[in-house]
Motif scaffolding. Structure first.
Motif, PDB file in Angstrom:
ATOM      1  N   ASP A 279      -7.331   2.793  -2.891  1.00  0.00           N
ATOM      2  CA  ASP A 279      -5.992   2.373  -2.474  1.00  0.00           C
ATOM      3  C   ASP A 279      -5.059   2.344  -3.678  1.00  0.00           C
ATOM      4  OD1 ASP A 279      -6.699   1.947   0.209  1.00  0.00           O
ATOM      5  OD2 ASP A 279      -7.428  -0.074  -0.236  1.00  0.00           O
TER       6      ASP A 279
ATOM      7  N   THR B 205      -9.888   8.735   0.941  1.00  0.00           N
ATOM      8  CA  THR B 205     -11.282   8.378   1.220  1.00  0.00           C
ATOM      9  C   THR B 205     -12.203   9.535   0.871  1.00  0.00           C
ATOM     10  OG1 THR B 205     -11.112   9.151   3.492  1.00  0.00           O
ATOM     11  CG2 THR B 205     -10.650   6.819   3.102  1.00  0.00           C
TER      12      THR B 205
ATOM     13  N   LEU C 128       0.838  -1.202   0.000  1.00  0.00           N
ATOM     14  CA  LEU C 128       0.000   0.000   0.000  1.00  0.00           C
ATOM     15  C   LEU C 128       0.874   1.254   0.000  1.00  0.00           C
ATOM     16  CD1 LEU C 128      -2.937   0.987   0.110  1.00  0.00           C
ATOM     17  CD2 LEU C 128      -2.714   1.062   2.606  1.00  0.00           C
TER      18      LEU C 128
ATOM     19  N   SER D 162      -3.819   5.740   0.595  1.00  0.00           N
ATOM     20  CA  SER D 162      -5.276   5.583   0.523  1.00  0.00           C
ATOM     21  C   SER D 162      -5.902   6.959   0.604  1.00  0.00           C
ATOM     22  CB  SER D 162      -5.804   4.740   1.694  1.00  0.00           C
ATOM     23  OG  SER D 162      -5.323   3.430   1.628  1.00  0.00           O
TER      24      SER D 162
ATOM     25  N   ARG E  31     -13.072   4.147  -0.359  1.00  0.00           N
ATOM     26  CA  ARG E  31     -11.626   4.263  -0.145  1.00  0.00           C
ATOM     27  C   ARG E  31     -10.888   3.794  -1.386  1.00  0.00           C
ATOM     28  NH1 ARG E  31      -8.831   0.726   4.491  1.00  0.00           N
ATOM     29  NH2 ARG E  31      -8.061  -0.604   2.815  1.00  0.00           N
TER      30      ARG E  31
END
Ligand code: SF4
Length: 202
Positions: A98, A89, A84, A87, A96
């Motif tokens: 990613d 949102t 990751l 992220s 969300r």
């Protein structure tokens, strides 16, 4: 000069191969994958249960495998394929997006969306895309490469784990819908996409 859109199905030559992962294989092939590391075939079934059913990424909890072997077996059968990066949102955290970095630095996206009656993840099946749809930014950048079945499945498992761990507002839930509508044309990466579909339906 022709204004015909050019479709690209063949990925450019790749410098690095994607590490092999349990999720690249059928259940029968997973046993062969395990034996290629000198492990008994049943280790593949044990790890598959932890990975697919328990969504576990912590081998220290894999109590059916000797403690001193767990990390090594996890590294061999379930190498980390996606990391990751970021992220973001919106919708009060119910959506969300990613951004994932793959082993060769390539970036792909998935989007997790919680609604009142379902939770959906939209995943990528290719890095870039060769379909050249004129309205799509991904298509304008061209095809970088196909994702492996493991890389596709990892996006799904990460989303299912995020749901189970209660990372979205509203508490723990179950991932209910998976759509292959992120980066890439799924049918242009048929074998890997079908392996990932079988991983989540078998
Ligand atoms: S990602 Fe989808 S919309 Fe975009 S170019 Fe590829 S097939 Fe077309």
């Amino acid at each position: 000069m022709s204004d015909e859109l050019k479709l690209v199905f063949d990925e450019p030559p790749q410098r690095k191969k994607v590490p092999k992962h349990l999720a690249d294989f059928s259940p029968a092939e997973r046993k062969e994958f395990a034996t290629s590391f000198g492990l008994p075939g049943y280790r593949a079934s044990q790890v598959a249960t932890h990975y697919f059913s328990h969504l576990s990424k912590d081998p220290t909890t894999w109590s059916d495998i000797p403690a001193e072997m767990r990390q090594n077996i996890a590294d061999q059968l379930t190498p980390k394929l996606i990391e990751l990066v970021r992220s973001i949102t919106c919708d009060n955290g119910m959506t969300r997006k990613d951004l994932w970095k793959l082993h060769d630095g390539v970036l792909v996206e998935s989007v997790l969306m919680r609604y009142t009656d379902r939770v959906t993840v939209c995943i990528s099946s290719q890095a870039g895309c060769g379909m050249n749809c004129p309205f799509c930014a991904t298509g304008q950048a061209g095809l970088t490469r196909n994702l492996s079945a493991g890389e596709i499945t990892e996006q799904i498992v990460a989303a299912a784990r995020a749901c189970a761990d209660g990372e979205l507002p509203g508490g723990p839930t179950r991932l209910s819908n998976i759509v292959f509508m992120g980066m890439g044309e799924p049918l242009a990466n048929y074998n890997a996409v079908m392996r990932s579909v079988r991983n989540i339906t078998d």
